[in-house]
Structure formats: C-alpha cells, structure tokens
Design a protein around this motif. Structure first.
Motif, PDB file in Angstrom:
ATOM      1  N   ALA A   1      27.839  -9.863  19.268  1.00 51.57           N
ATOM      2  CA  ALA A   1      27.213 -10.563  20.378  1.00 51.57           C
ATOM      3  C   ALA A   1      27.876 -11.923  20.565  1.00 51.57           C
ATOM      4  CB  ALA A   1      25.715 -10.723  20.117  1.00 51.57           C
TER       5      ALA A   1
ATOM      6  N   ILE B   1      17.264  -5.237  23.400  1.00 52.04           N
ATOM      7  CA  ILE B   1      18.039  -4.419  22.478  1.00 52.04           C
ATOM      8  C   ILE B   1      17.213  -3.985  21.278  1.00 52.04           C
ATOM      9  CG2 ILE B   1      19.953  -4.544  20.823  1.00 52.04           C
ATOM     10  CD1 ILE B   1      21.533  -6.035  22.872  1.00 52.04           C
ATOM     11  N   GLU B   2      16.387  -4.883  20.766  1.00 55.83           N
ATOM     12  CA  GLU B   2      15.650  -4.532  19.554  1.00 55.83           C
ATOM     13  C   GLU B   2      14.583  -3.475  19.804  1.00 55.83           C
ATOM     14  OE1 GLU B   2      13.930  -8.392  21.266  1.00 55.83           O
ATOM     15  OE2 GLU B   2      15.887  -7.514  20.834  1.00 55.83           O
TER      16      GLU B   2
ATOM     17  N   ASN C   1      16.296   4.041  17.666  1.00 52.48           N
ATOM     18  CA  ASN C   1      17.534   4.346  16.945  1.00 52.48           C
ATOM     19  C   ASN C   1      18.041   5.759  17.180  1.00 52.48           C
ATOM     20  OD1 ASN C   1      17.811   1.817  15.770  1.00 52.48           O
ATOM     21  ND2 ASN C   1      16.433   2.329  14.076  1.00 52.48           N
TER      22      ASN C   1
ATOM     23  N   TYR D   1      31.338  -2.832  24.262  1.00 48.70           N
ATOM     24  CA  TYR D   1      30.103  -2.758  23.487  1.00 48.70           C
ATOM     25  C   TYR D   1      30.278  -2.914  21.987  1.00 48.70           C
ATOM     26  CZ  TYR D   1      28.885  -0.861  28.025  1.00 48.70           C
ATOM     27  OH  TYR D   1      28.727  -0.707  29.379  1.00 48.70           O
ATOM     28  N   SER D   2      31.503  -2.831  21.493  1.00 44.32           N
ATOM     29  CA  SER D   2      31.739  -2.916  20.063  1.00 44.32           C
ATOM     30  C   SER D   2      31.705  -4.336  19.501  1.00 44.32           C
ATOM     31  CB  SER D   2      33.079  -2.265  19.710  1.00 44.32           C
ATOM     32  OG  SER D   2      33.439  -2.533  18.377  1.00 44.32           O
TER      33      SER D   2
ATOM     34  N   PRO E   1      28.087   2.960  15.977  1.00 42.91           N
ATOM     35  CA  PRO E   1      26.699   2.583  15.683  1.00 42.91           C
ATOM     36  C   PRO E   1      25.852   2.651  16.941  1.00 42.91           C
ATOM     37  CG  PRO E   1      28.101   0.635  15.750  1.00 42.91           C
ATOM     38  CD  PRO E   1      29.013   1.810  15.859  1.00 42.91           C
ATOM     39  N   SER E   2      24.554   2.870  16.761  1.00 38.17           N
ATOM     40  CA  SER E   2      23.678   3.021  17.916  1.00 38.17           C
ATOM     41  C   SER E   2      23.583   1.743  18.746  1.00 38.17           C
ATOM     42  CB  SER E   2      22.271   3.433  17.462  1.00 38.17           C
ATOM     43  OG  SER E   2      21.714   2.461  16.592  1.00 38.17           O
ATOM     44  N   ARG E   3      23.947   0.587  18.152  1.00 42.52           N
ATOM     45  CA  ARG E   3      23.855  -0.661  18.922  1.00 42.52           C
ATOM     46  C   ARG E   3      24.813  -0.651  20.110  1.00 42.52           C
ATOM     47  NH1 ARG E   3      28.147  -3.976  17.807  1.00 42.52           N
ATOM     48  NH2 ARG E   3      29.289  -3.593  15.857  1.00 42.52           N
ATOM     49  N   TRP E   4      25.895   0.142  20.045  1.00 39.68           N
ATOM     50  CA  TRP E   4      26.779   0.245  21.206  1.00 39.68           C
ATOM     51  C   TRP E   4      26.011   0.806  22.401  1.00 39.68           C
ATOM     52  CZ3 TRP E   4      32.288   2.354  19.658  1.00 39.68           C
ATOM     53  CH2 TRP E   4      32.824   1.549  18.654  1.00 39.68           C
TER      54      TRP E   4
ATOM     55  N   LYS F   1      22.792   0.692  22.760  1.00 41.59           N
ATOM     56  CA  LYS F   1      21.780  -0.283  23.160  1.00 41.59           C
ATOM     57  C   LYS F   1      22.362  -1.248  24.181  1.00 41.59           C
ATOM     58  CE  LYS F   1      19.590  -0.206  18.578  1.00 41.59           C
ATOM     59  NZ  LYS F   1      19.208  -0.994  17.392  1.00 41.59           N
ATOM     60  N   ARG F   2      23.597  -1.682  23.943  1.00 33.86           N
ATOM     61  CA  ARG F   2      24.244  -2.593  24.886  1.00 33.86           C
ATOM     62  C   ARG F   2      24.565  -1.882  26.197  1.00 33.86           C
ATOM     63  NH1 ARG F   2      28.521  -6.208  21.387  1.00 33.86           N
ATOM     64  NH2 ARG F   2      26.978  -7.312  20.132  1.00 33.86           N
TER      65      ARG F   2
END
Length: 445
Positions: free
Chosen positions: A245, A72-73, A77, A241-242, A96-99, A101-102
């Motif tokens: 973790a 993920i890291e 972005n 995804y929201s 957020p972009s982390r969604w 990423k997951r």
C-alpha cells in the motif's frame, strides 16, 4: 479449429473473463443484500449528560447502496478462489487474496460509488492483475523536489519521468482509504517529481527499482545544474495490485540555499544526459562503471549544500584525480593531473581556456593542501573557486562517461604525448571533437 464464440483464446483472455464474472457476481450480491438486508449501521449520538458525563445511545440508520463500505479488511478471504486457482495453474504462482481485495475496491470504489460503471474499466483492471502475475508490477513514485523550480511548465525527462510545478491544494498521492496529500510548499518553491516504475526482474521489488530510478534522476539534475538538489518526502503509490500500500518516507530537511530554475526547453538536455548516466550504470551490480562511480561519489559530496568551501574544493579535486589518474604512472604528480585536466577541458569545452583552468586548479590544490595538512581554514560558504572546480568535475564526468561508452581503456588517449607533440595533439583533438559536452550540460557561464 477456429475459436468458438465466447470462448477465451488464451490465458490472458480467460483471466479477464474470470475477473468479469467475479465482479458481476459481487455487483449482484451487493445489490441484493442492500435491497433485502438494508445494511444497518450504528450511529453514536450524544443525547445529553448525567453527572457531568455525556450519555450515548445508538441510532440505526438504513444507508443507500452508494454508502456501502467496501473496505479491504471486510473482504472475505475465500472470495475469488476460481481466479486464484486459475492464476496458480496458468502462471505458476498463487497470488495472495489481498490482490483481489484491491481489485474489488478498484472496480467498485471505496464506498461502492462506482459499482454501476466498473465494466468500462474492466480492460484496465484485468491488465493490472495480468502485470502482477507475469512479474511486471507497477508503482508511481511521487516526491517533493527541493532546490529547483520550474519555469513556464513541466519538464519531461523520459516518458515515465516528469518534473512538475506543484499546485496549491492539489493532491499528488492518495492512500487507500486514507488520504495522503502532497501539497505545495510555496515558500520553498518546491516542485514534484513523478516516476512510473515497472518491475524488471522477479528477485527485485518494483519499490527498489523506483528508488534506483529516483537516485539516477537526482544525479542527472545535480550534474546538469551543478547545484544541490534533494527530495525530502516520497510516496510510493501502487498502480497494480501486488505492491505494498502507499508508502511514505521522509528524510532530513536540509537548507539548500538558492533555488535553481529550469524550463521545459531544457527537457532535451536532461533526456540525453539521463541516458548517458543510465548507460554508465551497471544494473546487476547496482553501481556505475569505474571510474565514474568514484568521481560521482565525490561530486555528490562536493555539491552538497552542507559541504563548506574548502571541503567542497577538496572533494572535487579528489573526484578529478579519480578520473585523470589513468594517464599518470606511479611516478606522476598532482601537477600532471592539473595539466591533463586543463588540456582535455580546454579542448572540449568551447568557453574554457586551458591556461585559466590550470591556474584555477593550482589555486584549488593549494587550498586542499591547507585543509589536509591541518591548517586552520575559515568555513566559508560556497565560493567562486569551489564552483569552478565543481564544474570542471561535472564536465569531466560527462567526458569520461562518453569515452566509457566507446572504450574502457582510457590510457589509450594520447594525452601525455599531446602536451609536447603537435601530431599527438591533433589525434587527441580529433577524439575529443566527437564529445559535445554542451549537448548534455549548459557550459556557458
């Protein structure tokens, strides 16, 4: 005009199409980079020692496609901007972009081991992101359940709530990318509780709702069994995804005493009881309706393994008073509550005799008075009288919760008159005959 071939007909279809194009693009990109750049990774190798200290050198290895990390890291972005823009325009919020990423890891796998078969999972992947953007995020709560064992198989309380017998070496919760394992604690006879929760409203996190569901299930189990039940470790695992973790939380490990066994045949009891208790719960206020809230609070304290015999009796008595006080006017005495409880329980529970209930309550009040007036009392373990009074309380909670569904004016029940008038007793019996406590609890000794 008919929909054009290949053109999405609504926002959800368009979102799915954008996700598909995004993943196709990333698949081609990774494949091309692997072919042209041959992803070089440094491997640290110990080649010897010098002056008693190890000597290191770096060796470069070319690794194949299925070893390409998709951590993920390492996700840029600025990926998936088209999806993020579309969601903001159509659903009113920019995720957020982390969604993404997951989503990326969900599709390809942590090490790209699933990069060639992600299309079969596209509908599930798209539905997860859609659930998040529409406010229906999902998680699974997994907990180590102590104080109860499962005979002959799993126990399903609701479609989204299941109690399972733990299996040796089975992983019940897995982090991303770390592994958080819940394994069998066989010496303690631990089981696993699994709850799938879906967010109900935007001002509450799905994690908060899952915790609320867990407490309702534990209350149901304690009421049903009349014994201490607890969860000492929980994991909250994101399904969509929201949510955050995988989260682990641990409470203080308590000694619960003997383990109680339940079987899949009791699922029906637990399902009905859980429904009754849930309907008594005010989701908006986060509390049970009165007087169920107070009675349950004292029941939980009395049922705790850490509550000694005399204290357990005292808290059960207070719980009974919180219910039956509605039939006592300001000049009433504790003797009135004993008579009322004995009458109601004797009329409602087939195996209970009103006279025996009254005698047990009189003895319990005596022990309570010893404690509250400062007399020295032995700190005994749970005794038979404590269990009797605890059972009277849990039976009464079910009776009052049932009445609460029908009406909120408890004082309308003709209990006072029923003690002295046959017609009033018949009217009371006809009301209580509609409450079948043995549909909710095993009331036999």
């Amino acid at each position: 005009m008919d929909d054009l071939p290949g053109v999405p007909s609504n926002s959800d279809d368009m979102l799915k199409k954008l996700i598909e194009e995004f993943l196709q693009s990333k698949q081609k990109e990774i494949t091309k980079q692997n072919r042209e750049s041959k992803y070089n990774y440094k491997t640290v190798v110990v080649t010897g020692s010098e002056g008693g200290k190890p000597v290191y050198r770096h060796r470069r290895n070319n690794i194949d496609l299925h070893q390409v990390p998709v951590q993920i890291e390492q996700f840029p972005n600025d990926e998936g901007e088209e999806i993020l823009d579309f969601v903001e325009d159509e659903y009113g919020q920019r995720p957020p972009s982390r969604w993404l990423k997951r989503l990326y890891v969900d599709a390809f796998g942590v090490h790209c081991n699933r990069i060639n078969d992600w299309e079969s999972r596209l509908p599930d992947i798209a539905s997860k992101l859609e659930a998040d953007v529409t406010g229906f995020s999902k998680i699974k709560l997994v907990g180590v359940l102590r104080g109860v064992d499962f005979e002959k198989g799993d126990v399903e309380i609701r479609d989204n709530i299941k109690l399972v017998r733990s299996e040796k070496n089975k992983v019940y919760a897995r982090g991303q990318p770390q592994n958080f394992g819940l394994r069998e604690f066989s010496p303690l006879g631990d089981g696993i509780i699994e709850i799938q929760a879906t967010q109900r409203k935007r001002d509450e996190t799905v994690s908060e709702y899952a915790t609320e569901l867990l407490e309702l299930v534990l209350t149901t189990l304690r009421l049903y069994l009349g014994t201490p039940i607890d969860v000492n470790v929980t994991y909250q695992i994101p399904i969509t995804y929201s949510p955050a973790a995988t989260q682990r939380s641990a409470g203080r490990l308590q000694t619960l005493g003997d383990t109680t066994t339940i079987s899949p045949f009791e699922s029906g009891y637990l399902d009905i009881l859980h429904g009754l208790i849930s309907r008594s719960y005010d989701e908006r206020r986060g509390k049970f309706g009165q007087p169920i809230e107070v009675a349950l609070d004292h029941f939980e304290t009395s049922a705790s393994s850490e509550t000694n015999n005399h204290s357990g009796i005292t808290f059960s008595i207070i719980g009974l008073e919180s219910l039956y006080k509605h039939f006592v006017d300001g000049s009433g005495s504790s003797n009135d509550i004993q008579r009322y409880a004995a009458l109601v329980l004797g009329q409602t529970i087939p195996d209970l005799d009103s006279i025996t209930v009254k005698e047990n309550l009189e003895e319990a009040y005596g022990k309570r008075n010893q404690l509250v007036h400062g007399e020295t009392v032995p700190r005994k373990k749970r005794g038979q009288l404590q269990q009797h009074i605890l059972d009277y309380l849990r039976y009464s909670i079910v009776i009052f919760a049932h009445i609460w569904e029908m009406e909120t004016n408890f004082s309308s029940l003709p209990i006072e008159d029923a003690l002295i008038d046959d017609k009033a007793r018949d009217r009371l019996r006809s009301r209580l005959d509609t409450i079948h406590v043995d549909n909710y609890l095993n009331t036999s000794d």
